[in-house]
Motif scaffolding. Structure first.
Motif, PDB file in Angstrom:
ATOM      1  N   PRO A 123       0.808  -1.232   0.000  1.00 19.48           N
ATOM      2  CA  PRO A 123       0.000   0.000   0.000  1.00 19.48           C
ATOM      3  C   PRO A 123       0.836   1.274   0.000  1.00 19.48           C
ATOM      4  CG  PRO A 123       0.271  -0.722   2.249  1.00 19.48           C
ATOM      5  CD  PRO A 123       1.083  -1.675   1.400  1.00 19.48           C
ATOM      6  N   TRP A 124       2.006   1.236  -0.641  1.00 28.29           N
ATOM      7  CA  TRP A 124       2.950   2.356  -0.555  1.00 28.29           C
ATOM      8  C   TRP A 124       3.244   2.951  -1.931  1.00 28.29           C
ATOM      9  CZ3 TRP A 124       2.566   3.166   4.264  1.00 28.29           C
ATOM     10  CH2 TRP A 124       2.621   2.136   5.193  1.00 28.29           C
ATOM     11  N   ARG A 125       2.264   2.983  -2.820  1.00 25.75           N
ATOM     12  CA  ARG A 125       2.537   3.486  -4.170  1.00 25.75           C
ATOM     13  C   ARG A 125       2.826   4.986  -4.204  1.00 25.75           C
ATOM     14  NH1 ARG A 125      -2.301   1.417  -7.763  1.00 25.75           N
ATOM     15  NH2 ARG A 125      -3.420   2.184  -5.918  1.00 25.75           N
ATOM     16  N   SER A 126       2.367   5.742  -3.219  1.00 16.05           N
ATOM     17  CA  SER A 126       2.724   7.169  -3.173  1.00 16.05           C
ATOM     18  C   SER A 126       4.232   7.343  -3.030  1.00 16.05           C
ATOM     19  CB  SER A 126       2.011   7.857  -2.003  1.00 16.05           C
ATOM     20  OG  SER A 126       0.615   7.856  -2.176  1.00 16.05           O
ATOM     21  N   TYR A 127       4.849   6.492  -2.233  1.00 23.40           N
ATOM     22  CA  TYR A 127       6.307   6.570  -2.029  1.00 23.40           C
ATOM     23  C   TYR A 127       7.045   6.098  -3.277  1.00 23.40           C
ATOM     24  CZ  TYR A 127       4.983   7.440   2.752  1.00 23.40           C
ATOM     25  OH  TYR A 127       4.431   7.994   3.879  1.00 23.40           O
ATOM     26  N   ALA A 128       6.467   5.140  -3.991  1.00 25.11           N
ATOM     27  CA  ALA A 128       7.041   4.740  -5.273  1.00 25.11           C
ATOM     28  C   ALA A 128       6.954   5.884  -6.278  1.00 25.11           C
ATOM     29  CB  ALA A 128       6.315   3.506  -5.804  1.00 25.11           C
ATOM     30  N   THR A 129       5.862   6.640  -6.243  1.00 24.05           N
ATOM     31  CA  THR A 129       5.708   7.792  -7.140  1.00 24.05           C
ATOM     32  C   THR A 129       6.838   8.796  -6.921  1.00 24.05           C
ATOM     33  OG1 THR A 129       3.303   7.556  -7.318  1.00 24.05           O
ATOM     34  CG2 THR A 129       4.214   9.740  -7.733  1.00 24.05           C
ATOM     35  N   ILE A 130       7.146   9.093  -5.659  1.00 22.69           N
ATOM     36  CA  ILE A 130       8.236  10.034  -5.365  1.00 22.69           C
ATOM     37  C   ILE A 130       9.564   9.493  -5.901  1.00 22.69           C
ATOM     38  CG2 ILE A 130       9.532  11.186  -3.536  1.00 22.69           C
ATOM     39  CD1 ILE A 130       6.747  12.297  -3.898  1.00 22.69           C
ATOM     40  N   ARG A 131       9.791   8.209  -5.739  1.00 27.91           N
ATOM     41  CA  ARG A 131      11.042   7.618  -6.244  1.00 27.91           C
ATOM     42  C   ARG A 131      11.097   7.657  -7.765  1.00 27.91           C
ATOM     43  NH1 ARG A 131      14.357   5.355  -2.679  1.00 27.91           N
ATOM     44  NH2 ARG A 131      13.606   4.957  -0.551  1.00 27.91           N
ATOM     45  N   LEU A 132       9.983   7.459  -8.435  1.00 29.60           N
ATOM     46  CA  LEU A 132       9.965   7.546  -9.894  1.00 29.60           C
ATOM     47  C   LEU A 132      10.222   8.976 -10.348  1.00 29.60           C
ATOM     48  CD1 LEU A 132       6.995   5.169 -10.777  1.00 29.60           C
ATOM     49  CD2 LEU A 132       9.435   4.673 -10.858  1.00 29.60           C
ATOM     50  N   TRP A 133       9.685   9.957  -9.638  1.00 32.26           N
ATOM     51  CA  TRP A 133       9.983  11.350  -9.980  1.00 32.26           C
ATOM     52  C   TRP A 133      11.476  11.617  -9.834  1.00 32.26           C
ATOM     53  CZ3 TRP A 133       5.290  13.767  -7.015  1.00 32.26           C
ATOM     54  CH2 TRP A 133       4.252  14.000  -7.936  1.00 32.26           C
ATOM     55  N   ARG A 134      12.087  11.109  -8.785  1.00 32.37           N
ATOM     56  CA  ARG A 134      13.530  11.319  -8.616  1.00 32.37           C
ATOM     57  C   ARG A 134      14.326  10.617  -9.703  1.00 32.37           C
ATOM     58  NH1 ARG A 134      15.501  13.805  -4.435  1.00 32.37           N
ATOM     59  NH2 ARG A 134      17.456  12.664  -4.272  1.00 32.37           N
ATOM     60  N   ALA A 135      13.857   9.462 -10.130  1.00 26.82           N
ATOM     61  CA  ALA A 135      14.562   8.733 -11.192  1.00 26.82           C
ATOM     62  C   ALA A 135      14.462   9.438 -12.535  1.00 26.82           C
ATOM     63  CB  ALA A 135      13.996   7.308 -11.319  1.00 26.82           C
ATOM     64  N   ALA A 136      13.424  10.284 -12.684  1.00 24.34           N
ATOM     65  CA  ALA A 136      13.252  11.015 -13.949  1.00 24.34           C
ATOM     66  C   ALA A 136      14.253  12.148 -14.071  1.00 24.34           C
ATOM     67  CB  ALA A 136      11.835  11.565 -14.036  1.00 24.34           C
TER      68      ALA A 136
END
Length: 505
Positions: free
Chosen positions: A492-505
């Motif tokens: 249930p932690w997809r918001s934290y994955a979203t932040i990591r994907l933004w950083r990877a961009a």
């Protein structure tokens, strides 16, 4: 709330700091309650009781440990992320709703009777709403006693007590000390300088990736409202009884906070909003453990443990930012918002044209002032404009397409008439549905708000271009539908994955 005795006892026996705030350890032989990690206790099983809240421990006649300060532990992440009535109630109590509106006001916001609300909180937290608010008042009073030179009567009313007698009785019961003794025990600790200035520590569960938080906030900083200088985030606050400013400096094991308030009754709401902004009640061990189980994210989690979701101190501010940021870059949105603020108050805000547009997720420059070339003006930092103030901005002050301008005005009208509630204890699903009913607000905007304003830990912004770029950079599917399916493993932690994907961009 049922506490698993064996699991709790093992955490206490190992002094596991990860459980601080999750529960509290009461020792009946000493009459004291502690954090699970307290080094002062080695309790026998027969003398131990576990409680879901400090208020429940106090209700059982126990006083707070003077060594580990359990009342100052990080808040439980369970109550921070839960979307049910109890989780919503805990967020509203932390924001000071009971002190302002009483239990009837809290019950009205949640849509339940006072009796039923009391029953639910007692079952889950071991204490009713008044006891929970009382525990918060005691902690607020202790902070004021130890960090200011205010008189005790001033502290009593600033902390939300109805009388000095109630204040004295509560502190003697909770801390086994008179208020004057708590001040004496402060010893050589220097009281904060200046009227209304309070310095305190905001605890968190390590690890905390402070640089990621400051990067995110710096890129989006609005002149006159917020700034990042020398590793410290500064911003203005709009609070229930007045205004304020806060300086937040991440440190080892805590965030140092210096608050300047026009009304000290706003201390508890200000602290709650700062904790929400920096996501300090998150459980990084649980979050990183889930995300690291995906081989594609494991290297990023190992390299940057403790990534948080930067959230909001003001739901309306975040809603305006989300609408303005639709389909434009972060820097373009920042410039548009700065113009809007300048149209409302041209003295406090200025537009910096020096930097070109930056794509979402691009790192800020490395200047100590956050790339804006200077500190706040002499008038200081101020909170974002309110819904009423936005409605008074003329057409020329918006600097955006007509459709987006009218979306902002429609949003402001919905907030002022109560159609849309953006408070921390809002029903997330209902709020999202009401937002989607407004012209010009689509799923991306509503979900962005759910993640940052409402604290939903499980939002994936798969339609976001920067999220898809970040996914591609990590070798993940960058097609929206495929990414949605793949991301189920991050719940249930997809918001934290979203932040990591933004950083990877």
């Amino acid at each position: 709330m049922e506490m698993d005795f064996e699991r709790c006892y093992r955490a206490v026996d190992s002094r596991d700091q990860r459980f601080d705030g999750w529960f509290y350890t009461g020792v009946t032989s000493t009459g004291i309650y502690c954090r699970p990690s307290c080094p002062a206790i080695t309790p026998k099983r027969k003398n131990v009781r576990f409680f879901p809240s400090a208020a429940a421990a106090q209700g059982a006649g126990l006083r707070a440990c003077r060594r580990c300060r359990p009342d100052a532990a990080p808040g439980s992440p369970q109550w921070d992320i839960r979307a049910d009535v109890v989780g919503r109630a805990m967020r509203l109590i932390a924001d000071g709703v009971i002190d302002r509106d009483g239990v009837p006001g809290l019950a009205s916001r949640l849509g339940y009777t006072e009796r039923h609300l009391h029953r639910m909180l007692s079952a889950e937290m071991g204490a009713g709403p008044l006891a929970l608010a009382r525990a918060q008042r005691a902690q607020t009073a202790r902070i004021l006693i130890e960090t200011t030179d205010l008189g005790m009567a001033e502290i009593a009313f600033a902390a939300g007590f109805g009388s000095v007698r109630q204040f004295n009785d509560t502190l003697r019961e909770v801390y086994a000390s008179a208020p004057s003794d708590l001040r004496t025990a402060r010893g050589r600790q220097q009281a904060a300088v200046g009227a209304g200035t309070i310095a305190l520590r905001l605890a968190y569960r390590p690890p905390l990736h402070a640089r990621a938080l400051l990067d995110f906030l710096t890129v989006r900083a609005l002149p006159g409202v917020e700034e990042v200088r020398d590793g410290t985030y500064h911003r203005g606050l709009r609070l229930p009884h007045g205004t304020g400013e806060v300086a937040l400096t991440p440190a080892d094991g805590h965030v140092a906070a210096t608050l300047r308030l026009t009304d000290l009754r706003d201390l508890a709401p200000a602290v709650a909003r700062c904790r929400r902004l920096l996501d300090l009640d998150a459980d990084p061990a649980a979050i990183d453990g889930t995300l690291a189980a995906d081989p594609a994210l494991a290297p990023a989690v190992a390299a940057e443990p403790g990534i948080r979701v930067p959230r909001a101190v003001d739901g309306f501010e975040m809603a305006v930012r989300a609408v303005v940021g639709q389909q434009i870059s972060v820097t373009a949105a920042q410039k548009t918002l700065t113009r809007l603020l300048a149209a409302h108050d041209p003295v406090d805000h200025e537009v910096d044209e020096a930097d070109g547009d930056r794509t979402p997720g691009q790192p800020h420059d490395q200047r100590g002032d956050g790339g804006r070339g200077g500190a706040a003006g002499a008038r200081g930092l101020r909170g974002f404009l309110s819904a009423d103030e936005l409605l008074r901005v003329p057409d020329s002050g918006f600097g955006m397409p007509v459709g987006r301008r009218e979306t902002l005005r429609g949003l402001a009208r919905a907030v002022t008439d109560g159609t849309v509630d953006l408070a921390p204890g809002v029903d997330r699903e209902e709020a999202v549905q009401r937002l989607l009913a407004l012209p010009g607000i689509g799923p991306w905007t509503a979900n962005y708000l759910a993640m940052r304003a409402f604290g939903d830990p499980d939002i994936l912004l798969s339609t976001d271009l920067a999220v898809r770029r970040g996914a591609a950079a990590l070798g993940l599917p960058d097609n929206q539908q495929t990414l949605d399916g793949y991301a189920d493993r991050w719940r249930p932690w997809r918001s934290y994955a979203t932040i990591r994907l933004w950083r990877a961009a």
